[in-house]
Write a protein that holds these residues in place. Sequence first.
Motif, PDB file in Angstrom:
ATOM      1  N   ARG A   1       6.759   9.975   0.478  1.00 39.68           N
ATOM      2  CA  ARG A   1       6.237   8.807  -0.249  1.00 39.68           C
ATOM      3  C   ARG A   1       6.393   7.603   0.664  1.00 39.68           C
ATOM      4  O   ARG A   1       7.516   7.209   0.982  1.00 39.68           O
ATOM      5  CB  ARG A   1       7.002   8.590  -1.552  1.00 39.68           C
TER       6      ARG A   1
ATOM      7  N   VAL B   1       0.870  -1.172   0.000  1.00 37.06           N
ATOM      8  CA  VAL B   1       0.000   0.000   0.000  1.00 37.06           C
ATOM      9  C   VAL B   1       0.906   1.221   0.000  1.00 37.06           C
ATOM     10  O   VAL B   1       1.936   1.235   0.681  1.00 37.06           O
ATOM     11  CB  VAL B   1      -0.897   0.006   1.257  1.00 37.06           C
ATOM     12  N   SER B   2       0.532   2.248  -0.759  1.00 33.69           N
ATOM     13  CA  SER B   2       1.362   3.447  -0.780  1.00 33.69           C
ATOM     14  C   SER B   2       0.501   4.698  -0.830  1.00 33.69           C
ATOM     15  O   SER B   2      -0.665   4.651  -1.216  1.00 33.69           O
ATOM     16  CB  SER B   2       2.332   3.411  -1.962  1.00 33.69           C
ATOM     17  N   PHE B   3       1.111   5.800  -0.420  1.00 39.39           N
ATOM     18  CA  PHE B   3       0.462   7.108  -0.509  1.00 39.39           C
ATOM     19  C   PHE B   3       1.540   8.179  -0.561  1.00 39.39           C
ATOM     20  O   PHE B   3       2.712   7.917  -0.255  1.00 39.39           O
ATOM     21  CB  PHE B   3      -0.507   7.346   0.654  1.00 39.39           C
TER      22      PHE B   3
ATOM     23  N   ARG C   1      -3.911   2.602   6.159  1.00 34.79           N
ATOM     24  CA  ARG C   1      -3.542   3.609   5.151  1.00 34.79           C
ATOM     25  C   ARG C   1      -3.985   5.000   5.579  1.00 34.79           C
ATOM     26  O   ARG C   1      -3.195   5.945   5.581  1.00 34.79           O
ATOM     27  CB  ARG C   1      -4.125   3.271   3.779  1.00 34.79           C
ATOM     28  N   ARG C   2      -5.254   5.136   5.939  1.00 39.73           N
ATOM     29  CA  ARG C   2      -5.775   6.450   6.341  1.00 39.73           C
ATOM     30  C   ARG C   2      -5.080   6.957   7.604  1.00 39.73           C
ATOM     31  O   ARG C   2      -4.753   8.139   7.706  1.00 39.73           O
ATOM     32  CB  ARG C   2      -7.283   6.386   6.555  1.00 39.73           C
TER      33      ARG C   2
ATOM     34  N   CYS D   1       2.225  12.408   0.476  1.00 39.24           N
ATOM     35  CA  CYS D   1       1.808  13.642   1.136  1.00 39.24           C
ATOM     36  C   CYS D   1       2.774  14.741   0.721  1.00 39.24           C
ATOM     37  O   CYS D   1       3.993  14.542   0.748  1.00 39.24           O
ATOM     38  CB  CYS D   1       1.868  13.504   2.662  1.00 39.24           C
TER      39      CYS D   1
ATOM     40  N   GLU E   1      -1.484   7.990   6.712  1.00 40.54           N
ATOM     41  CA  GLU E   1      -1.508   9.190   5.873  1.00 40.54           C
ATOM     42  C   GLU E   1      -1.789  10.434   6.715  1.00 40.54           C
ATOM     43  O   GLU E   1      -1.131  11.471   6.554  1.00 40.54           O
ATOM     44  CB  GLU E   1      -2.547   9.036   4.765  1.00 40.54           C
TER      45      GLU E   1
END
Length: 153
Positions: free
Chosen positions: A110, A3-5, A130-131, A7, A134
């Motif tokens: 990242r 999983v990635s996100f 994830r949330r 900001c 983040e």
Amino acid sequence: MTVSFVCRTESAIPRERLFDLARSIDAHVDSMDSSGERAVDGVTSGLIGEGQDVTWRARHFGVPLTMTSRVTSLQFPERFVDAQVKGPFKSFRHVHEFEATDAGSIMTDRVAFTAPFGVLGRLAEKLVLRRYLERLIAARGLYLAGLAGDPRA
């Protein structure tokens, strides 16, 4: 499955200073006050550098967690990468990138991670992790960006 996100945080701080704030153990501890996060082994104050480890102890979701991260690469003042070498995730990698702007700088975080526990871990990734992560990384970025006028930083 990873999983990635991403900001992105804009700051009035010059990128060299923001870069050092992002690798400051002391600023990290201050920014994570709500989870009681503390550096307990390795580099426990000051600036962490390439090849160095820090072990963090914190409480997230009411659970005490310990995680050791290593700075695996560092190119001042553009980029550094840290990765979990021991801890609660199957894998965890955080790339910190910095670009200069006319107004100061932009920090881009990242993050890519994989939870343990197979199918249950994937469910936790989608429903909560994830949330949660983040929001944590975004809040840390805003905290660091707000240190522009703090002489202690």
